[in-house]
Design an enzyme around this catalytic site. Structure first.
Site, PDB file in Angstrom:
ATOM      1  N   GLN A 254      -5.895   6.444   5.573  1.00 43.39           N
ATOM      2  CA  GLN A 254      -4.825   7.371   5.198  1.00 43.39           C
ATOM      3  C   GLN A 254      -4.828   8.576   6.124  1.00 43.39           C
ATOM      4  O   GLN A 254      -5.762   9.367   6.101  1.00 43.39           O
ATOM      5  CB  GLN A 254      -5.064   7.787   3.739  1.00 43.39           C
ATOM      6  CG  GLN A 254      -4.130   8.824   3.210  1.00 43.39           C
ATOM      7  CD  GLN A 254      -4.374   9.088   1.732  1.00 43.39           C
ATOM      8  OE1 GLN A 254      -4.492   8.161   0.943  1.00 43.39           O
ATOM      9  NE2 GLN A 254      -4.477  10.349   1.359  1.00 43.39           N
TER      10      GLN A 254
ATOM     11  N   SER B  28      -4.475  14.384   5.753  1.00 40.93           N
ATOM     12  CA  SER B  28      -5.029  15.737   5.932  1.00 40.93           C
ATOM     13  C   SER B  28      -5.150  16.104   7.402  1.00 40.93           C
ATOM     14  O   SER B  28      -5.379  15.253   8.260  1.00 40.93           O
ATOM     15  CB  SER B  28      -6.418  15.809   5.308  1.00 40.93           C
ATOM     16  OG  SER B  28      -6.333  15.631   3.932  1.00 40.93           O
TER      17      SER B  28
ATOM     18  N   SER C 164     -11.376   8.507   5.789  1.00 38.89           N
ATOM     19  CA  SER C 164     -12.391   7.487   5.533  1.00 38.89           C
ATOM     20  C   SER C 164     -11.861   6.148   5.992  1.00 38.89           C
ATOM     21  O   SER C 164     -10.654   5.905   5.996  1.00 38.89           O
ATOM     22  CB  SER C 164     -12.803   7.454   4.062  1.00 38.89           C
ATOM     23  OG  SER C 164     -11.743   7.779   3.225  1.00 38.89           O
TER      24      SER C 164
ATOM     25  N   GLU D  90      -3.649   8.076  -5.815  1.00 41.94           N
ATOM     26  CA  GLU D  90      -4.986   8.429  -5.362  1.00 41.94           C
ATOM     27  C   GLU D  90      -5.774   9.073  -6.498  1.00 41.94           C
ATOM     28  O   GLU D  90      -6.922   8.752  -6.740  1.00 41.94           O
ATOM     29  CB  GLU D  90      -4.892   9.391  -4.175  1.00 41.94           C
ATOM     30  CG  GLU D  90      -6.260   9.855  -3.660  1.00 41.94           C
ATOM     31  CD  GLU D  90      -6.161  10.715  -2.411  1.00 41.94           C
ATOM     32  OE1 GLU D  90      -5.202  11.503  -2.301  1.00 41.94           O
ATOM     33  OE2 GLU D  90      -7.044  10.586  -1.548  1.00 41.94           O
TER      34      GLU D  90
ATOM     35  N   GLU E 178      -8.945  23.435  -7.712  1.00 40.21           N
ATOM     36  CA  GLU E 178      -8.055  24.578  -7.933  1.00 40.21           C
ATOM     37  C   GLU E 178      -6.591  24.146  -7.880  1.00 40.21           C
ATOM     38  O   GLU E 178      -5.766  24.576  -8.686  1.00 40.21           O
ATOM     39  CB  GLU E 178      -8.332  25.664  -6.878  1.00 40.21           C
ATOM     40  CG  GLU E 178      -9.654  26.395  -7.075  1.00 40.21           C
ATOM     41  CD  GLU E 178     -10.881  25.534  -6.761  1.00 40.21           C
ATOM     42  OE1 GLU E 178     -10.745  24.521  -6.045  1.00 40.21           O
ATOM     43  OE2 GLU E 178     -11.973  25.873  -7.247  1.00 40.21           O
TER      44      GLU E 178
END
Lengths: 366, 394
Positions: free
Chosen positions: B113, B116, B148, B231, B364
């Site tokens: 994926q 990020s 990953s 996810e 958060e």
């Protein structure tokens, strides 16, 4: 572990949701917060008209009693739903004490006559064991001689409303005593909606029902397990009301609920309430599936060890986040907090249930 | 016609008769299972499923397990199964579904994926990897991180910026990237555990044909929501037996080594044991809701709960070990195929679990999501909503 025990049914059935809606409607009519607050200051803290509507009108006092004895032949799952709603309203009715705890004790001794009377709701029963007593803890007994009982018992919840007391005695028996033959003295209680009383027996006549030990154990275990559903109702109300209030209340020209510090607290609380719902459902389901198994004991201990701190925290958060309003007598959050804190001691503290669990799951103390 | 449990049992028996596991090659068996619609029974016919209720998958799985049939090693291909597949199913063209889903499910092709970036973590929509249209292709340049399986992957799901002149959420497009293409460079990223479980991926002039776009140009953020929601369910929604998670090893140590016990540790262990059991029940309740087609909002909550529990329990475990807690099993830079919490020691579990509150959405950010989407509380004031991406401060 059986497949059934590791996969309890944790959802609500359609019938259970219908039951919830009916109880909630009834309590909206009978147990609004100003009414409950006013009643706590009166001579009669229990709302016997609400009790009559629940038991006579809906037959809920007999949920755990078999149909052939005049009950509904339902299970702990349905009782749990009723208790959620009673908890949400902090209703001052002797449901947990009479329809659950006293009824379970009578189911253990198989006293058909009293079971039928309790199922109808026209007779209210109370187990004469201190409300703080954990399912595995020692309990106080009175002295019996020739069928007459002698002694004093304290911390007896809802004894003020009861018609019959189930009293453990020093011969190992459980006795039925009419409250008319006893002296019931109100104690000044922290939770005014589930008041405690001292029971004094001065040569009171009692009818021996059977062995006290197994009946008390069974009654306290069911009480503890289903108390988690009352605590769920309390916590859910506290969260819902606080979220509602924080969407309306403005400070610094913004709804207070938009501040991240508060959002995170409420989100965390939501997670705990969701988790408590699963734990409480698991306990109710385990009790419904057979009382004596180790699995039910684990489920009850887990639910009680988890429920008390969550319900108390939910009430405390609700009070804090309501600001000054939360400290007033007129806002119902104090009813919720007092019940939640008292519940954290009722039928054993979280610590007592963790200790029980340590033995059950082989995680012994040093 | 809805396929019921009896029908699934019949078809499973038929598959086992036609392809006896004992004498059939593993991949051949898995391909035959996919073609029989018994891979993920809730998927459509022709795509590995039969349009059956999702809850009936257990019927097939149990029968195949009992017969000793091979499985597709779901943990190893978790990103493909849990994130790429539902996104392809929802947004892919017929051709893309036919091309990708079977080798994905069988495990012949591993997925990763590419979401990020070093400058866009929690604020994922701020990503800066560019995709510029050139004829039938898109040319991609940028850098991704925390990927990953990138070193094992054949394919990647990729989001890239295709329009910098509109606000950040609007200018993103979703692609399938071929990890063997020139211009894709994978570098190991070593973590605090000593392992290099993740990678950095550098994309330099990578050409992606427009036929490997998923969804509309500029609609990538909406497509990515499908991936991200799945996810969180995948991370939080693992089915566990009692003591099946991190609480297992520490409970075992407690039972087997009475000399390590103290009263303080006992109280903390019992408290965490209860919380782990309650989290397990909450996950079970979520699954029961999902099985009835009533997805609850508990998914994000479960991830929050497991992250906190993993960290607290593994921290307690290191303390319980006392002198041994001062040691570590192995600092060698390994390249594991999957995170193996139980195959390593307590120190590893402690360090690796620190990532649980960061990966797949920080705690958060998830608390904000719960507060806004579940509780309906007002959202944070946004200063980037109507600003073109290129004008944002970075």
């Amino acid at each position: 572990m059986t497949a059934q025990s590791t996969q309890p049914d944790l959802l609500y059935s359609e019938e259970e949701e219908a039951l919830r809606a009916a109880v909630r409607d009834l309590l909206a009519d009978h147990c609004d917060a100003p009414g409950v607050i006013a009643r706590t200051e009166s001579e009669t803290p229990h709302d016997l008209s609400a009790w009559k509507a629940l038991s006579d009108g809906m037959g809920l006092a007999g949920l755990l009693v078999p149909e052939e004895l005049g009950g509904q032949g339902a299970t702990h799952r349905e009782v749990a739903v009723v208790l959620e709603e009673l908890g949400r309203a902090v209703a001052p009715v002797p449901y947990l004490t009479s329809a659950v705890v006293a009824t379970e004790a009578l189911l253990a001794v198989e006293d058909e006559e009293l079971l039928g009377r309790l199922a109808s709701g026209r007779t209210i029963g109370a187990l004469a064991v201190g409300l703080h007593t954990a399912p595995g803890a020692d309990f106080k007994v009175v002295h019996v001689q020739g069928g007459a009982l002698q002694g004093e018992l304290t911390g007896i919840a809802d004894a003020l409303a009861a018609d019959v007391l189930l009293v453990p005695a020093d011969d190992g028996g459980l006795y039925a005593v009419d409250t008319e033959a006893a002296t019931i003295t109100p104690q000044v209680s922290f939770d005014l909606t589930r008041p405690l009383a001292t029971v004094t027996l001065n040569g009171a006549p009692g009818r021996r029902l059977g062995e006290a030990e197994p009946a008390v154990r069974r009654a306290l275990r069911a009480g503890a397990g289903l108390l988690a559903s009352e605590q769920l109702g309390l916590a859910d109300w506290a969260l819902t009301e606080t979220v509602r209030y924080l969407k309306e209340r403005k400070q610094f020209n913004r709804p207070v609920g938009g501040f991240q510090a508060l959002k995170h607290r409420l989100a965390q609380l939501w997670l705990e309430v969701v988790s408590l719902r699963a734990a409480a459902r698991a306990a109710a389901d385990a009790l419904a599936n057979g009382e004596s198994g180790q699995e039910a004991a684990v489920a009850v201990a887990v639910a009680q060890a988890y429920a008390a701190p969550v319900a108390v925290r939910a009430a405390e958060e609700a009070l804090q986040l309501h600001g000054g309003l939360g400290m007033t007598w007129e806002h119902p959050v104090h009813l919720n907090l007092k019940r939640a804190k008292a519940d954290s001691i009722a039928y054993g503290t979280a610590g007592a249930h963790r200790e029980a669990l340590a033995e059950l799951v082989d995680l012994s103390a040093p | 016609m809805t396929v019921d449990a009896a029908e699934l049992q019949r078809r499973t028996a038929e598959l086992l008769a036609a392809q006896p596991p004992a004498t059939t090659d593993r991949l051949d068996f898995l391909r035959a299972r996919f073609d029989a619609g018994l891979a993920w029974v809730h998927y459509p016919e022709g795509l590995g499923g039969l349009g059956a209720p999702r809850s009936l998958q257990v019927v097939v799985d149990a029968a195949l397990e009992a017969a000793g049939a091979p499985d597709n090693d779901p943990r190893r291909i978790g990103i493909g199964l849990g994130m790429a597949a539902p996104t392809i199913l929802k947004y892919g063209t017929e051709e893309q579904k036919q091309r990708f889903l079977r080798p994905l499910w069988v495990g012949e092709e591993v997925w990763c994926q590419l979401f990020s970036e070093p400058g866009a973590g929690s604020d994922l929509a701020a990503l800066g990897t560019r995709a510029v249209r050139e004829g039938e292709d898109w040319v991609v340049n940028g850098q991704k991180v925390w990927t990953s399986s990138a070193h094992l992957a054949r394919w990647a799901i990729l989001i890239a910026r295709t329009d910098p002149d509109v606000p950040k959420h609007a200018g993103i497009t979703y692609f399938v990237c071929d990890m063997t293409d020139p211009g894709v460079e994978v570098r190991p990223l070593r973590q605090i555990t000593g392992e290099a479980e993740f990678n950095e991926v550098f994309l330099t002039g990578v050409r992606i044909p427009d036929s490997r776009r998923l969804g509309e140009v500029g609609d990538g953020w909406r497509v990515a929501q499908t991936t991200l929601n799945n996810e969180r369910v995948a991370i939080g929604g693992m089915r566990l037996p009692r003591e099946g998670g991190m609480i297992g090893p520490v409970s075992k140590t407690w039972r087997e080594r009475p000399e390590l016990r103290t009263h303080d540790l006992h109280q903390r262990l019992l408290k965490l044991w209860v919380e782990a059991e309650v989290a397990r029940l909450t996950g079970e309740r979520l699954r029961q809701q999902l099985a009835l087609g009533q997805p609850g909002p508990e998914g994000a909550g479960m991830k929050l709960a497991f992250a906190r529990l993993n960290q607290e329990i593994s921290g307690l475990e290191v303390e319980l070990l006392g002198e041994e807690g001062l040691l570590y099993d192995d600092w060698t830079m390994r390249r594991p195929e999957l995170v193996d919490f139980t195959g390593r020691d307590a120190g590893y579990r402690y360090l690796r679990s620190k990532g649980n509150s960061i990966e797949g959405g920080t705690s958060e950010v998830l608390l904000n999501i719960v507060a806004e989407r579940v509780l309906g509380l007002p959202s944070e004031p946004r200063t980037d909503k109507d600003v073109a991406w290129k004008d944002l401060a970075r």
